[in-house]
Design a protein around this motif. Structure first.
Motif, short mmCIF file in Angstrom:
data_model
loop_
_atom_site.label_atom_id
_atom_site.label_comp_id
_atom_site.label_asym_id
_atom_site.label_seq_id
_atom_site.Cartn_x
_atom_site.Cartn_y
_atom_site.Cartn_z
N SER A 141 0.84 -1.21 0.00
CA SER A 141 0.00 0.00 0.00
C SER A 141 0.87 1.26 0.00
CB SER A 141 -0.95 0.00 1.19
OG SER A 141 -0.21 -0.02 2.39
N GLU A 142 1.98 1.20 0.74
CA GLU A 142 2.89 2.35 0.79
C GLU A 142 3.61 2.53 -0.56
OE1 GLU A 142 4.09 1.56 5.49
OE2 GLU A 142 5.43 0.92 3.87
N ALA A 143 3.97 1.40 -1.16
CA ALA A 143 4.66 1.45 -2.45
C ALA A 143 3.75 2.05 -3.52
CB ALA A 143 5.11 0.05 -2.87
N LEU A 144 2.47 1.72 -3.45
CA LEU A 144 1.53 2.24 -4.46
C LEU A 144 1.27 3.73 -4.23
CD1 LEU A 144 -0.95 -0.72 -4.93
CD2 LEU A 144 1.25 -0.26 -6.03
N ARG A 145 1.30 4.15 -2.99
CA ARG A 145 1.15 5.57 -2.70
C ARG A 145 2.34 6.35 -3.28
NH1 ARG A 145 2.43 9.54 0.85
NH2 ARG A 145 0.74 10.96 1.37
N PHE A 146 3.54 5.80 -3.07
CA PHE A 146 4.76 6.40 -3.61
C PHE A 146 4.68 6.44 -5.14
CE2 PHE A 146 9.23 5.94 -5.04
CZ PHE A 146 9.85 6.94 -4.31
N ALA A 147 4.18 5.35 -5.73
CA ALA A 147 4.07 5.26 -7.20
C ALA A 147 3.04 6.27 -7.72
CB ALA A 147 3.68 3.84 -7.61
N ASN A 148 1.94 6.42 -7.01
CA ASN A 148 0.92 7.41 -7.40
C ASN A 148 1.50 8.82 -7.37
OD1 ASN A 148 -1.38 5.81 -7.93
ND2 ASN A 148 -1.94 5.73 -5.77
N LEU A 149 2.32 9.09 -6.36
CA LEU A 149 2.90 10.43 -6.22
C LEU A 149 3.88 10.70 -7.37
CD1 LEU A 149 3.11 13.06 -4.61
CD2 LEU A 149 4.86 11.98 -3.17
N ALA A 150 4.74 9.73 -7.64
CA ALA A 150 5.71 9.89 -8.74
C ALA A 150 4.97 10.09 -10.06
CB ALA A 150 6.63 8.68 -8.82
N ALA A 151 3.92 9.29 -10.30
CA ALA A 151 3.17 9.39 -11.56
C ALA A 151 2.42 10.71 -11.64
CB ALA A 151 2.21 8.21 -11.70
N ALA A 152 1.90 11.18 -10.51
CA ALA A 152 1.18 12.47 -10.50
C ALA A 152 2.11 13.62 -10.85
CB ALA A 152 0.54 12.71 -9.13
N ILE A 153 3.36 13.53 -10.40
CA ILE A 153 4.34 14.56 -10.78
C ILE A 153 4.65 14.44 -12.27
CG2 ILE A 153 6.71 15.39 -10.43
CD1 ILE A 153 6.48 14.34 -7.52
N SER A 154 4.78 13.20 -12.75
CA SER A 154 5.18 12.99 -14.15
C SER A 154 4.14 13.52 -15.13
CB SER A 154 5.48 11.52 -14.42
OG SER A 154 4.30 10.79 -14.62
#
Ligand code: ADP
Length: 292
Positions: free
Chosen positions: A257-270
């Motif tokens: 769940s934490e990894a997906l939150r991190f991934a969502n944040l990176a993708a939102a910036i991208s």
């Protein structure tokens, strides 16, 4: 250490307001090139997030291949396992952007020359990897050979099944993580509901939901990890950034769940930068975010 085995290409992007009819020539507005290929994009994204990353694959001996390799090197990606083939051009994608309507022609070329037997050339690289990342832009039998190899040697694998194609159940079982978007998941699992397939592959299957985030099953229940609300300027490469960031976070020991939150944040910036690689964040950029 991450090894990506996958595609590298140049995107040739034309913007036009008038769509040519058959046999017609029109004047368009703009032309640009950008680095792409899901393999290269994911390698660059993981490297910017601070991972040690190598890519294996193939480019031609043309100038485009030189530029592709230089871009990877500038982004800190190890290209020692990239083959330069003489019998094919470097991969390319030809994109025409109309008002609300894009058309894309992909020429895989060298990306189709990554054959199962080429694994022999980078066996050591695979063996020294903590995670091997694959997509569907090199031949299926090569992906299968790599999944088999990693399975036999206990090396974790992440398959981002994009673009969608059929994958035998045996290989879905052997990969550690599988990350289709909604469309790809519907094609891969046509006869099963989303809930059924998520429950069948807990902590393995992660379905990305665009602006909704991502969903997986933690073994007890389904969990949606919501995306961050942003104004996207270009969503090209959102999935690539997501996959690389998810891999990075999992390798650093974060829970799913934490990894997906991190991934969502990176993708939102991208999605707030132009081109697939243009908006991909560095770890520093991630840390500047209040949500980090
Ligand atoms: P793909 O780009 O491969 O089609 P998605 O559209 O599912 O995949 O997007 C991948 C991830 O990118 C999402 O899970 C989400 O984290 C992020 N994302 C995509 N679109 C947006 C958006 N409009 N706003 C915020 N995040 C987004």
């Amino acid at each position: 250490k991450i090894t990506v085995v996958g595609s590298m290409s140049t995107d040739f992007v034309v913007t036009t307001t008038i769509k040519p009819n058959q046999g017609e020539t029109v004047f368009g507005e703009k032309f640009a090139t950008a680095f792409g290929g899901k393999g290269a994009n994911q390698a660059v994204a993981a490297s910017r997030l601070g991972m040690e990353v190598a890519i294996a694959g193939a480019v031609g001996t043309d100038d485009f291949g030189v530029a592709i390799l230089n871009n990877l090197i500038e982004n800190g990606v190890d290209v020692a396992c990239v083959e330069r083939v003489t019998h094919a051009e470097s991969g390319s994608a030809h994109i025409v952007l109309y008002d609300n309507d894009n058309s894309i022609i992909v020429i895989p070329a060298a990306n189709n020359e990554v054959k199962p037997e080429t694994i022999k050339k980078f066996t050591q690289q695979l063996l020294s990897s903590d995670l091997v990342i694959l997509q569907n832009e090199i031949p299926q039998n090569t992906n299968e050979a790599i999944i088999d190899f990693c399975w036999e040697h206990g090396i974790k694998t992440l398959l981002n099944p994009a673009p969608a194609r059929f994958i035998a159940d045996e290989y879905i079982k052997k990969v550690t993580y599988l990350t289709p978007n909604e469309h790809e998941s519907a094609i891969m699992f046509p006869d099963q509901s989303r809930s059924e397939i998520l429950a069948k592959y807990p902590n393995k299957l992660v379905i990305t939901l665009g602006a909704m985030g991502a969903i997986y099953h933690d073994g007890k229940k389904e969990e949606i990890v919501p995306a961050f609300e942003v104004q996207p300027v270009d969503t090209t490469g959102a999935g690539d950034t997501f996959n690389a960031a998810m891999a990075t976070a999992l390798l650093q020991g974060l829970k799913m769940s934490e990894a997906l939150r991190f991934a969502n944040l990176a993708a939102a910036i991208s999605v707030q930068g132009f081109g697939a690689q243009g908006g991909m964040p560095t770890l520093e950029k991630m840390k500047e975010q209040s949500q980090y």
